[in-house]
Design an enzyme around this catalytic site. Structure first.
Site, mmCIF file in Angstrom:
data_model
loop_
_atom_site.group_PDB
_atom_site.id
_atom_site.type_symbol
_atom_site.label_atom_id
_atom_site.label_comp_id
_atom_site.label_asym_id
_atom_site.label_seq_id
_atom_site.Cartn_x
_atom_site.Cartn_y
_atom_site.Cartn_z
ATOM 1 N N ILE A 143 -3.534 -41.897 -16.210
ATOM 2 C CA ILE A 143 -3.579 -42.606 -17.502
ATOM 3 C C ILE A 143 -2.480 -43.672 -17.568
ATOM 4 O O ILE A 143 -2.685 -44.753 -18.117
ATOM 5 C CB ILE A 143 -3.540 -41.652 -18.723
ATOM 6 C CG1 ILE A 143 -4.035 -42.389 -19.983
ATOM 7 C CG2 ILE A 143 -2.148 -41.050 -18.921
ATOM 8 C CD1 ILE A 143 -4.245 -41.479 -21.183
ATOM 9 N N GLY A 145 -1.219 -35.230 -12.082
ATOM 10 C CA GLY A 145 -2.156 -36.250 -11.593
ATOM 11 C C GLY A 145 -2.792 -37.035 -12.728
ATOM 12 O O GLY A 145 -2.896 -38.263 -12.681
ATOM 13 N N CYS A 146 -3.215 -36.335 -13.768
ATOM 14 C CA CYS A 146 -3.868 -36.985 -14.905
ATOM 15 C C CYS A 146 -2.888 -37.884 -15.660
ATOM 16 O O CYS A 146 -3.264 -38.936 -16.171
ATOM 17 C CB CYS A 146 -4.481 -35.941 -15.830
ATOM 18 S SG CYS A 146 -5.748 -34.953 -14.991
ATOM 19 N N THR A 147 -1.625 -37.477 -15.698
ATOM 20 C CA THR A 147 -0.589 -38.292 -16.334
ATOM 21 C C THR A 147 -0.397 -39.590 -15.546
ATOM 22 O O THR A 147 -0.379 -40.677 -16.133
ATOM 23 C CB THR A 147 0.731 -37.499 -16.449
ATOM 24 O OG1 THR A 147 0.492 -36.387 -17.318
ATOM 25 C CG2 THR A 147 1.858 -38.353 -16.992
#
Length: 150
Positions: A48, A43-45
């Site tokens: 960003i 999710g964080c990838t």
């Protein structure tokens, strides 16, 4: 008490992928301050990557993007480099900023996925939480700033 819509955004100084930054250095611009749980997770990838894709659009609207997680500066630099993030990504290992903004997860180990949109005067104008997809934070933040500018 964590800040709410209408409150001044709490200032901070922190180590980022672009050196030491202060939130107050961005007065006069919109700021999208987004907190995320952990670098290199799916999710964080996606989040960003989406902020990186839209970064030029934010800049055209006189807006800066700042990412924050509890990861180390070494990890943040690798993460930002891998996904071409030209905006500052902050290492908040002590979780001071995360706690100030009231976005520490239940376990106290990392940040929740929350985005604060701050106007040029330094006031919080929107808080995005509980969106279905991590990458929606970037699109929604951009829409909110576009609507404020028009």
């Amino acid at each position: 008490m964590p800040p709410n819509i209408g409150d001044p955004a709490p200032d901070f100084e922190a180590e980022s992928t672009l050196g030491k930054i202060r939130l107050s250095d961005y007065k006069g611009k919109f700021v999208v301050l987004y907190f995320y749980p952990k670098s290199f997770t799916p999710g964080c990838t996606r989040e960003i990557q989406r902020f990186s894709e839209l970064y030029e659009e934010f800049k055209k609207l006189n807006a800066e993007v700042i990412g924050v997680s509890a990861d180390s500066i070494t990890t943040q630099k690798r993460f930002a480099e891998k996904y071409n993030a030209k905006f500052p990504v902050v290492a908040d290992k002590e979780k001071k900023i995360i706690e100030t903004y009231g976005v520490l997860n239940e376990k106290g180990t990392s940040a929740q996925r929350v985005t604060f949109i701050i106007d040029p005067e330094g006031k919080i104008i929107e808080i995005l939480r509980n969106l279905k997809k991590a990458e929606e934070h970037a699109d929604k933040a951009l829409d909110i700033i576009k609507n404020k500018k028009s």
